[in-house]
Write an enzyme that holds these catalytic residues in place. Structure first.
Site: not given
Length: 462
Positions: A74, A82, A85, A165, A295, A324, A348, A392, A419
């Site tokens: 990129c 940017c 990334c 992108c 996702q 969650y 949730e 989660d 994550c």
């Protein structure tokens, strides 16, 4: 002390650190440097210095390069460019190796596990199908005061105009969002169904709704809650938040794009005026609001479902808590596994995500959805034990109170989807205090070119 901002100096780059940078040292201070790789010698330019023991910098020149260094695909992946990334300058296999190093370091430093123990339960970060480019099916573009759409530089609210992108799904790139005018808006989100439908949806938010800071499309915004993350924390006002949700807006669109914008076409439906996008995962259809959080890597839901199912090994008749739960991905798959003699409760806090989950679970009457904060539900509403638990949580982790409440129900197995390896490691340490051991860990490169990694840990007693 005098600020180092703008100062340049040579630096030997040490280990990778959590957050998309590596560590170096200069004049007695730690320097967190981006655009560098372990083992390199670079010229670092300080970009942020608030005093104290550390500062932040960019590698503006490489004097001794790593064998893993490649030319970023990129043109915006450079110092001052940017911020989405973090790792485009590393070969894809090296990116996965760096992420694995971060996971190991967090589990030993924060999780209290020995290096030998981590090596025995964690084999490394797994590649997902599809390659490193063109995978991102949801991209939020920032909009500047003049109405131009672009992406944020690292740790900045500025808007960087871009042409395209490379990590975005080609259908999103083909919309030409960054070539259109969006006056008066703070952000524009493009959504391409991972099910392969031709339909692409643009959701536009007003300036007040757009508060995301730093990072382009590779930034993992706040995390939703749940397996498919039907809720989008940090994504602007939602129903029940005290402010009205930002409407979809069509602004100065060419005729050839007008039917693709703010309209769900093939493979999606509209319920009570809310647009839903069709997704395919675990062999069945799922419907998620266009402004919800699914996702973004099309292969991630299947990979996570497989890992969670492997971690829990559900049996018919067992009871499950899916905490969650988002749009109900894990709850739906586990409901099929435990069958009508079992029970699944999905918790949730986001009302829109709960609506999606109820729709997605309507063919399994033994699965129910509770709209509540997880900590409140565990403390005040859900008192029954559970054989299995899925955790989660958002990026900040479940936290000690939730971990202890889960452990008090004495499930035979817990699948923790994370994550953020630091938050995950802290919760692993708390689980250990409650008698639960991290038995196995898988990790997936669900966000190529960025520092983000998705983990699924199996926790059991003993």
């Amino acid at each position: 002390m005098t600020s180092w901002i703008g100062t340049e100096f040579e630096l030997d780059v040490e280990a990778v650190a959590h957050g998309g940078h590596c560590v170096g040292r200069h004049d007695g201070r730690v320097v967190f440097v981006r655009h560098a790789l372990p083992g390199e010698r670079v010229v670092a330019r300080v970009t942020e210095d608030r005093g104290g023991s550390f500062c932040r910098a960019d590698a503006v020149s490489v004097l001794r390069s790593s064998d893993s260094r490649v030319e970023p695909p990129c043109p915006y992946a450079h110092p001052g460019g940017c911020g989405g990334c973090d790792l485009q300058h590393a070969a894809p296999s090296a990116q996965r190796s760096l992420k694995a190093d971060v996971v190991r370091e967090q589990l030993t430093r924060l999780g209290g596990l020995s290096s030998a123990r981590v090596a025995s339960i964690f084999a490394g970060v797994e590649e997902l199908p599809g390659g490193s480019l063109g995978w991102r099916t949801r991209v939020r573009f920032a909009v500047d005061a003049s109405g131009r759409a672009g992406l944020h530089p690292h740790r900045s609210r500025e808007v960087l105009p871009i042409e395209s992108c490379p990590i975005a799904d080609p259908r999103i790139d083909a919309l030409g969002v960054t070539h259109l005018g969006w006056p008066g808006l703070g952000s524009v989100e493009a959504v391409a169904s991972a099910a392969g439908d031709e339909a692409v949806v643009l959701e536009a938010g007003d300036t007040e709704a757009s508060g995301a800071r730093g990072g382009g499309p590779g930034r993992h915004p706040g995390r939703g809650r749940g397996g498919a993350r039907g809720a989008g924390r940090g994504r602007g006002p939602r129903r029940g938040s005290g402010r009205p949700a930002a409407p979809a807006v069509v602004v100065d669109l060419p005729e050839e794009l007008s039917e693709s914008v703010a309209v769900v076409k093939a493979g999606a439906d509209s319920v009570r005026g809310h647009r839903r996008v069709r997704e395919i995962a675990a062999g069945r259809r799922w419907y998620v609001r266009a402004d919800g959080f699914w996702q973004v890597h099309p292969a991630a839901p299947d990979a996570l479902v497989s890992a969670v199912t492997e971690a829990l090994a559900p049996e018919p008749g067992e009871s499950v808590l899916d905490l969650y739960a988002g749009a109900g991905l894990f709850a739906g798959v586990l409901a099929d596994a435990v069958g009508p003699t079992g029970r699944v409760v999905a918790v949730e806090s986001d009302r829109d995500a709960c609506d999606d989950a109820r729709r997605n679970l309507r063919d399994t009457s033994w699965a129910s959805v509770v709209t509540a904060r997880v900590d409140h539900a565990l403390a005040h509403g859900l008192s029954e034990p559970a054989d299995l638990v899925v955790l989660d949580p958002p990026r900040s982790g479940a936290g000690a109170a939730v971990v202890r409440a889960v452990a008090s129900r004495a499930p035979r197995a817990i699948a923790y989807v994370a994550c953020d390896p630091a938050a995950f490691a802290r919760d692993v340490a708390t689980f250990a205090e409650e008698g639960y051991t991290l038995q196995h860990l898988r990790a997936f490169d669900a966000f190529p070119m960025t520092h983000h990694v998705e983990c699924v840990g199996t926790l059991v007693t003993g």
